[in-house]
Design a protein around this motif. Structure first.
Motif, PDB file in Angstrom:
ATOM      1  N   PRO A 188      76.805  47.733 106.265  1.00  0.00           N
ATOM      2  CA  PRO A 188      75.569  48.423 106.659  1.00  0.00           C
ATOM      3  C   PRO A 188      75.115  49.394 105.575  1.00  0.00           C
ATOM      4  O   PRO A 188      75.884  49.767 104.684  1.00  0.00           O
ATOM      5  CB  PRO A 188      75.986  49.173 107.927  1.00  0.00           C
ATOM      6  N   GLU A 189      73.874  49.796 105.653  1.00  0.00           N
ATOM      7  CA  GLU A 189      73.345  50.802 104.737  1.00  0.00           C
ATOM      8  C   GLU A 189      73.986  52.156 105.027  1.00  0.00           C
ATOM      9  O   GLU A 189      74.480  52.412 106.134  1.00  0.00           O
ATOM     10  CB  GLU A 189      71.830  50.890 104.890  1.00  0.00           C
ATOM     11  N   SER A 190      74.022  53.013 104.032  1.00  0.00           N
ATOM     12  CA  SER A 190      74.571  54.359 104.188  1.00  0.00           C
ATOM     13  C   SER A 190      73.809  55.132 105.265  1.00  0.00           C
ATOM     14  O   SER A 190      72.572  55.147 105.264  1.00  0.00           O
ATOM     15  CB  SER A 190      74.489  55.109 102.859  1.00  0.00           C
ATOM     16  N   PRO A 191      74.525  55.770 106.190  1.00  0.00           N
ATOM     17  CA  PRO A 191      73.836  56.572 107.210  1.00  0.00           C
ATOM     18  C   PRO A 191      73.049  57.723 106.622  1.00  0.00           C
ATOM     19  O   PRO A 191      72.060  58.171 107.208  1.00  0.00           O
ATOM     20  CB  PRO A 191      74.982  57.063 108.098  1.00  0.00           C
ATOM     21  N   VAL A 192      73.468  58.230 105.463  1.00  0.00           N
ATOM     22  CA  VAL A 192      72.725  59.310 104.814  1.00  0.00           C
ATOM     23  C   VAL A 192      71.349  58.812 104.383  1.00  0.00           C
ATOM     24  O   VAL A 192      70.329  59.490 104.554  1.00  0.00           O
ATOM     25  CB  VAL A 192      73.516  59.863 103.609  1.00  0.00           C
ATOM     26  N   PHE A 193      71.319  57.610 103.808  1.00  0.00           N
ATOM     27  CA  PHE A 193      70.031  57.055 103.373  1.00  0.00           C
ATOM     28  C   PHE A 193      69.131  56.770 104.568  1.00  0.00           C
ATOM     29  O   PHE A 193      67.916  56.948 104.510  1.00  0.00           O
ATOM     30  CB  PHE A 193      70.273  55.776 102.570  1.00  0.00           C
ATOM     31  N   ASN A 194      69.737  56.323 105.659  1.00  0.00           N
ATOM     32  CA  ASN A 194      68.968  55.987 106.856  1.00  0.00           C
ATOM     33  C   ASN A 194      68.529  57.210 107.658  1.00  0.00           C
ATOM     34  O   ASN A 194      67.666  57.117 108.521  1.00  0.00           O
ATOM     35  CB  ASN A 194      69.786  55.071 107.771  1.00  0.00           C
ATOM     36  N   SER A 195      69.161  58.343 107.388  1.00  0.00           N
ATOM     37  CA  SER A 195      68.865  59.533 108.173  1.00  0.00           C
ATOM     38  C   SER A 195      67.415  59.959 107.997  1.00  0.00           C
ATOM     39  O   SER A 195      66.867  59.969 106.898  1.00  0.00           O
ATOM     40  CB  SER A 195      69.795  60.679 107.759  1.00  0.00           C
ATOM     41  N   LYS A 196      66.788  60.335 109.098  1.00  0.00           N
ATOM     42  CA  LYS A 196      65.399  60.784 109.054  1.00  0.00           C
ATOM     43  C   LYS A 196      65.268  62.100 108.321  1.00  0.00           C
ATOM     44  O   LYS A 196      64.181  62.469 107.873  1.00  0.00           O
ATOM     45  CB  LYS A 196      64.857  60.928 110.478  1.00  0.00           C
ATOM     46  N   SER A 197      66.392  62.836 108.202  1.00  0.00           N
ATOM     47  CA  SER A 197      66.338  64.143 107.544  1.00  0.00           C
ATOM     48  C   SER A 197      66.463  64.040 106.038  1.00  0.00           C
ATOM     49  O   SER A 197      66.351  65.044 105.331  1.00  0.00           O
ATOM     50  CB  SER A 197      67.472  65.038 108.068  1.00  0.00           C
ATOM     51  N   SER A 198      66.708  62.799 105.534  1.00  0.00           N
ATOM     52  CA  SER A 198      66.826  62.612 104.090  1.00  0.00           C
ATOM     53  C   SER A 198      65.502  62.929 103.428  1.00  0.00           C
ATOM     54  O   SER A 198      64.436  62.558 103.925  1.00  0.00           O
ATOM     55  CB  SER A 198      67.239  61.177 103.775  1.00  0.00           C
TER      56      SER A 198
END
Length: 382
Positions: free
Chosen positions: A185-195
């Motif tokens: 899966p993609e990194s959760p950090v990249f997917n985070s809306k807060s990024s």
């Protein structure tokens, strides 16, 4: 817990990413068992042979900045796919060359270096961001384990396989990495809306909240010094010249195997004894063993040397010292600079920070590899 660390889907993801770490190890160690035969095949001069060996570390400086074109906008998974394609293309280029295309062979090492630099910048961050918080030290150390497995396999297979066959195997590993990225899966950090946006994450401004600002400057300095200690220990000079340092046929493989054992030991104990003690043990052991190796190379001890069938001589002390150096290096000096600095930066600066540190790491590596032949010659070493 052991079960939580090694029987979870996250561990499976890390194993796939370790194919990239293995590709990095192969890129570093490939000249060790093959350079003599490759030099003969392409009729390299001494300078061209040294360039073939060292240019990977120089071009790897570009890798982190190449991956920065994608990592902030397209994500970690897409970036690793691009790196895997570049690895595959590099090995394919090398496989189709004939003996007159020596400069294309050097170009192959240059392209492979860019891919290796990209792996060193993206993989540790990706592993950390996919790891549960209580497993980050364990999983973070596994990037170095993947590198050491690649180095070990290169030296082991190099005893029986030609450079052409070794290149085919290396291509297969890079292809496996590309296919494996469709599972992770993609990194959760990249997917985070807060990024934050890629432009903000890559900011080089000097405000307090930037990577060069007062708040994060100490972390950046710590990371840089870790890379200085790691590379100026001489690790890549030893690895890329291991076959000439340890002349015995099985010596390089035996010495490289110590890295695998050491990484496994580091994974087992780092959470128990702490990172500072692990780092200090590694520094002391690496310093002592590389000193003994230098003494043995400079002042050969006759009764501890064995004459091989081809007239060369191998030393028991050299094998033991090289084994010990690689063991202690991978106990702390190897893994800690890759997973500790990313923890010192927030999500928005982490990728940029490791790109800078990774580029400096490869610059230091290139300097050490480039000056190694002249340094040993000026010291009167064989």
């Amino acid at each position: 817990s052991f079960q939580e660390a090694f029987f979870s889907k996250h561990f499976g993801y890390v194993l796939i990413l370790l194919l990239g770490s293995m590709s990095l190890g192969i890129a570093i160690a490939f000249p060790s068992p093959t350079l003599v035969d490759i030099t003969k095949y392409f009729s390299f001069t001494q300078g061209q042979s040294s360039l073939f060996n060292a240019i990977t570390s120089l071009s790897a400086v570009l890798g982190p900045f190449f991956t920065n074109l994608f990592v902030n906008t397209r994500g970690r998974r897409f970036t690793i796919k691009v790196i895997a394609i570049l690895c595959c293309a590099s090995w394919l280029l090398f496989l189709i060359l004939n003996e007159t295309q020596k400069w294309l062979a050097i170009l192959f090492r240059c392209l492979l270096g860019i891919a290796a630099g990209g792996i060193s910048a993206v993989t540790p961050v990706y592993i950390m961001e996919l790891s549960p918080a209580n497993c980050r030290s364990i999983y973070g150390s596994m990037h170095q384990l993947g590198i050491t497995v690649g180095i070990f396999l290169t030296n082991l297979l190099g005893m029986s396989f030609s450079w052409y066959q070794l290149s085919q195997i290396s291509f297969s590993i890079s292809l496996g990495l590309f296919l494996g990225m469709f599972i992770i899966p993609e990194s959760p950090v990249f997917n985070s809306k807060s990024s934050i946006s890629a432009a903000d994450e890559g900011s080089f401004s000097t405000s307090k909240d930037s990577i060069f600002g007062g708040r994060y400057r100490p972390s950046l300095i710590i990371g840089i010094m870790m890379m200085v200690f790691q590379q100026f220990s001489g690790i890549n000079a030893v690895l890329s010249n291991l076959a000439s340092i340890v002349v015995a046929k099985a010596g390089p493989t035996l010495a490289a195997s110590s890295q695998c054992f050491s990484c496994l030991l580091c994974i087992s104990v780092i959470e128990r004894i702490g990172r500072r003690k692990t780092w200090m043990i590694s520094l002391f052991g690496s310093s002592l063993s590389i000193f003994l190796l230098a003494i043995d190379i400079k002042y050969s001890i006759p009764f501890l040397r064995k004459v091989e069938s081809d007239g060369s001589s191998s030393s028991t002390i050299s094998i033991i010292a090289a084994f010990a150096f690689l063991f202690f290096f991978c106990f702390g000096l190897g893994p800690i600079p890759w997973f500790l600095p990313p923890e010192m930066f927030p999500d928005r600066l982490r990728a940029l920070a490791l790109s800078i540190l990774s580029s400096l790491n490869w610059i230091f590596s290139f300097i050490v590899i480039l000056i190694y032949p002249g340094m040993t010659s000026s010291l009167g070493m064989p």
